[in-house]
Design a protein around this motif. Structure first.
Motif, PDB file in Angstrom:
ATOM      1  N   ALA A 275       0.845  -1.195   0.000  1.00  0.00           N
ATOM      2  CA  ALA A 275       0.000   0.000   0.000  1.00  0.00           C
ATOM      3  C   ALA A 275       0.877   1.241   0.000  1.00  0.00           C
ATOM      4  O   ALA A 275       1.961   1.238   0.576  1.00  0.00           O
ATOM      5  N   PRO A 276       0.411   2.310  -0.633  1.00  0.00           N
ATOM      6  CA  PRO A 276       1.167   3.556  -0.538  1.00  0.00           C
ATOM      7  C   PRO A 276       1.188   4.024   0.917  1.00  0.00           C
ATOM      8  O   PRO A 276       0.197   3.895   1.629  1.00  0.00           O
ATOM      9  N   THR A 277       2.317   4.533   1.355  1.00  0.00           N
ATOM     10  CA  THR A 277       2.407   5.063   2.711  1.00  0.00           C
ATOM     11  C   THR A 277       1.650   6.391   2.768  1.00  0.00           C
ATOM     12  O   THR A 277       1.462   7.054   1.736  1.00  0.00           O
ATOM     13  N   PRO A 278       1.217   6.787   3.968  1.00  0.00           N
ATOM     14  CA  PRO A 278       0.568   8.098   4.065  1.00  0.00           C
ATOM     15  C   PRO A 278       1.454   9.221   3.532  1.00  0.00           C
ATOM     16  O   PRO A 278       0.975  10.096   2.801  1.00  0.00           O
ATOM     17  N   GLU A 279       2.730   9.192   3.857  1.00  0.00           N
ATOM     18  CA  GLU A 279       3.635  10.250   3.402  1.00  0.00           C
ATOM     19  C   GLU A 279       3.719  10.301   1.879  1.00  0.00           C
ATOM     20  O   GLU A 279       3.687  11.388   1.287  1.00  0.00           O
ATOM     21  N   ALA A 280       3.817   9.152   1.239  1.00  0.00           N
ATOM     22  CA  ALA A 280       3.908   9.113  -0.224  1.00  0.00           C
ATOM     23  C   ALA A 280       2.604   9.568  -0.881  1.00  0.00           C
ATOM     24  O   ALA A 280       2.621  10.346  -1.848  1.00  0.00           O
TER      25      ALA A 280
ATOM     26  N   THR B  62      -5.146   1.074   5.459  1.00  0.00           N
ATOM     27  CA  THR B  62      -4.329   2.108   6.098  1.00  0.00           C
ATOM     28  C   THR B  62      -5.268   3.188   6.620  1.00  0.00           C
ATOM     29  O   THR B  62      -6.186   3.616   5.914  1.00  0.00           O
ATOM     30  N   ILE B  63      -5.009   3.620   7.839  1.00  0.00           N
ATOM     31  CA  ILE B  63      -5.784   4.684   8.478  1.00  0.00           C
ATOM     32  C   ILE B  63      -4.794   5.785   8.834  1.00  0.00           C
ATOM     33  O   ILE B  63      -3.800   5.522   9.512  1.00  0.00           O
ATOM     34  N   ALA B  64      -5.064   6.988   8.376  1.00  0.00           N
ATOM     35  CA  ALA B  64      -4.165   8.115   8.655  1.00  0.00           C
ATOM     36  C   ALA B  64      -4.956   9.260   9.278  1.00  0.00           C
ATOM     37  O   ALA B  64      -5.945   9.728   8.700  1.00  0.00           O
ATOM     38  N   VAL B  65      -4.495   9.695  10.435  1.00  0.00           N
ATOM     39  CA  VAL B  65      -5.049  10.872  11.092  1.00  0.00           C
ATOM     40  C   VAL B  65      -4.139  12.032  10.707  1.00  0.00           C
ATOM     41  O   VAL B  65      -2.913  11.939  10.852  1.00  0.00           O
ATOM     42  N   THR B  66      -4.734  13.102  10.198  1.00  0.00           N
ATOM     43  CA  THR B  66      -3.938  14.216   9.701  1.00  0.00           C
ATOM     44  C   THR B  66      -4.501  15.559  10.159  1.00  0.00           C
ATOM     45  O   THR B  66      -5.654  15.652  10.588  1.00  0.00           O
ATOM     46  N   GLU B  67      -3.668  16.558  10.021  1.00  0.00           N
ATOM     47  CA  GLU B  67      -4.096  17.949  10.044  1.00  0.00           C
ATOM     48  C   GLU B  67      -3.826  18.453   8.638  1.00  0.00           C
ATOM     49  O   GLU B  67      -2.707  18.327   8.129  1.00  0.00           O
ATOM     50  N   VAL B  68      -4.854  18.984   8.013  1.00  0.00           N
ATOM     51  CA  VAL B  68      -4.724  19.442   6.635  1.00  0.00           C
ATOM     52  C   VAL B  68      -4.881  20.960   6.610  1.00  0.00           C
ATOM     53  O   VAL B  68      -5.881  21.486   7.096  1.00  0.00           O
ATOM     54  N   THR B  69      -3.883  21.619   6.068  1.00  0.00           N
ATOM     55  CA  THR B  69      -3.943  23.066   5.936  1.00  0.00           C
ATOM     56  C   THR B  69      -4.273  23.401   4.495  1.00  0.00           C
ATOM     57  O   THR B  69      -3.545  23.015   3.574  1.00  0.00           O
ATOM     58  N   TYR B  70      -5.397  24.087   4.332  1.00  0.00           N
ATOM     59  CA  TYR B  70      -5.851  24.524   3.020  1.00  0.00           C
ATOM     60  C   TYR B  70      -5.533  26.002   2.871  1.00  0.00           C
ATOM     61  O   TYR B  70      -5.823  26.801   3.766  1.00  0.00           O
ATOM     62  N   THR B  71      -4.931  26.369   1.756  1.00  0.00           N
ATOM     63  CA  THR B  71      -4.743  27.772   1.433  1.00  0.00           C
ATOM     64  C   THR B  71      -5.847  28.140   0.455  1.00  0.00           C
ATOM     65  O   THR B  71      -5.930  27.569  -0.644  1.00  0.00           O
ATOM     66  N   ARG B  72      -6.699  29.038   0.899  1.00  0.00           N
ATOM     67  CA  ARG B  72      -7.820  29.457   0.066  1.00  0.00           C
ATOM     68  C   ARG B  72      -7.324  30.339  -1.075  1.00  0.00           C
ATOM     69  O   ARG B  72      -6.182  30.793  -1.082  1.00  0.00           O
ATOM     70  N   LEU B  73      -8.181  30.607  -2.023  1.00  0.00           N
ATOM     71  CA  LEU B  73      -7.816  31.460  -3.151  1.00  0.00           C
ATOM     72  C   LEU B  73      -7.530  32.891  -2.697  1.00  0.00           C
ATOM     73  O   LEU B  73      -6.774  33.603  -3.363  1.00  0.00           O
TER      74      LEU B  73
ATOM     75  N   VAL C 261      -9.426  12.328   8.818  1.00  0.00           N
ATOM     76  CA  VAL C 261      -9.034  10.918   8.841  1.00  0.00           C
ATOM     77  C   VAL C 261      -9.216  10.396   7.420  1.00  0.00           C
ATOM     78  O   VAL C 261     -10.252  10.611   6.801  1.00  0.00           O
ATOM     79  N   THR C 262      -8.190   9.753   6.913  1.00  0.00           N
ATOM     80  CA  THR C 262      -8.253   9.160   5.581  1.00  0.00           C
ATOM     81  C   THR C 262      -7.999   7.662   5.729  1.00  0.00           C
ATOM     82  O   THR C 262      -7.073   7.248   6.428  1.00  0.00           O
ATOM     83  N   ILE C 263      -8.844   6.889   5.088  1.00  0.00           N
ATOM     84  CA  ILE C 263      -8.763   5.431   5.172  1.00  0.00           C
ATOM     85  C   ILE C 263      -8.719   4.892   3.748  1.00  0.00           C
ATOM     86  O   ILE C 263      -9.557   5.267   2.920  1.00  0.00           O
ATOM     87  N   TRP C 264      -7.731   4.046   3.454  1.00  0.00           N
ATOM     88  CA  TRP C 264      -7.728   3.410   2.144  1.00  0.00           C
ATOM     89  C   TRP C 264      -7.439   1.930   2.279  1.00  0.00           C
ATOM     90  O   TRP C 264      -6.718   1.490   3.141  1.00  0.00           O
TER      91      TRP C 264
ATOM     92  N   ILE D 242      -5.263   0.932  -4.762  1.00  0.00           N
ATOM     93  CA  ILE D 242      -6.325   1.325  -3.840  1.00  0.00           C
ATOM     94  C   ILE D 242      -7.678   1.014  -4.474  1.00  0.00           C
ATOM     95  O   ILE D 242      -7.956   1.417  -5.605  1.00  0.00           O
ATOM     96  N   VAL D 243      -8.527   0.318  -3.709  1.00  0.00           N
ATOM     97  CA  VAL D 243      -9.871  -0.005  -4.188  1.00  0.00           C
ATOM     98  C   VAL D 243     -10.944   0.809  -3.473  1.00  0.00           C
ATOM     99  O   VAL D 243     -12.048   0.968  -3.989  1.00  0.00           O
ATOM    100  N   GLU D 244     -10.612   1.290  -2.297  1.00  0.00           N
ATOM    101  CA  GLU D 244     -11.566   2.097  -1.541  1.00  0.00           C
ATOM    102  C   GLU D 244     -10.797   3.201  -0.826  1.00  0.00           C
ATOM    103  O   GLU D 244      -9.791   2.936  -0.166  1.00  0.00           O
ATOM    104  N   PHE D 245     -11.277   4.435  -0.968  1.00  0.00           N
ATOM    105  CA  PHE D 245     -10.594   5.594  -0.413  1.00  0.00           C
ATOM    106  C   PHE D 245     -11.644   6.473   0.248  1.00  0.00           C
ATOM    107  O   PHE D 245     -12.595   6.903  -0.406  1.00  0.00           O
TER     108      PHE D 245
END
Length: 122
Positions: A5-10, A75-86, A96-99, A107-110
């Motif tokens: 599986a792809p790693t969360p970092e990759a 794979t289950i990844a808990v993250t903090e995601v920073t979005y830069t708006r326009l 939380v992202t699960i694949w 990946i068959v389910e994301f």
């Protein structure tokens, strides 16, 4: 089951770089993607189209992996995601992202569990 599986970092490096074709290459042809409480997307083409449209609504994003686990093919990844708006304002949200991958590592389910409303709030 042995999978590669792809790693969360990759995976998040591709997403943060807006390399949507690179992300799509990690998906099985019949993969599904669910984002928040939206209807599941089915297939590479639908996932690519929806993510391309989403990326046009933000200037940038970056993931910080807080924790992750791999259990069998999931794979289950808990993250903090920073979005830069326009408008260049940044909004950081928990996610939380699960694949799940099949034996060939595609990946068959994301699933992304996240409330994007603050990104678009005035």
């Amino acid at each position: 089951m042995t999978t590669t599986a792809p790693t969360p970092e990759a995976l998040f490096a591709k997403i943060d770089g807006k390399d949507l074709h690179g992300v799509t290459a990690l998906l099985a042809e019949d993969a599904t993607m669910s984002f928040g409480n939206g209807e599941p997307l089915v297939g590479r083409a639908a996932i690519l189209a929806a993510n391309t449209a989403f990326m046009e609504t933000i200037a940038a994003l970056r993931h910080r992996v807080v924790d992750s686990w791999v259990v069998d093919d999931t794979t289950i990844a808990v993250t903090e995601v920073t979005y830069t708006r326009l408008d260049t304002r940044e909004v950081t949200l928990p996610a939380v992202t699960i694949w799940r991958v099949r034996e060939d590592g595609l990946i068959v389910e994301f699933r992304v569990v996240l409330d994007l409303a603050p990104v678009y709030a005035s």
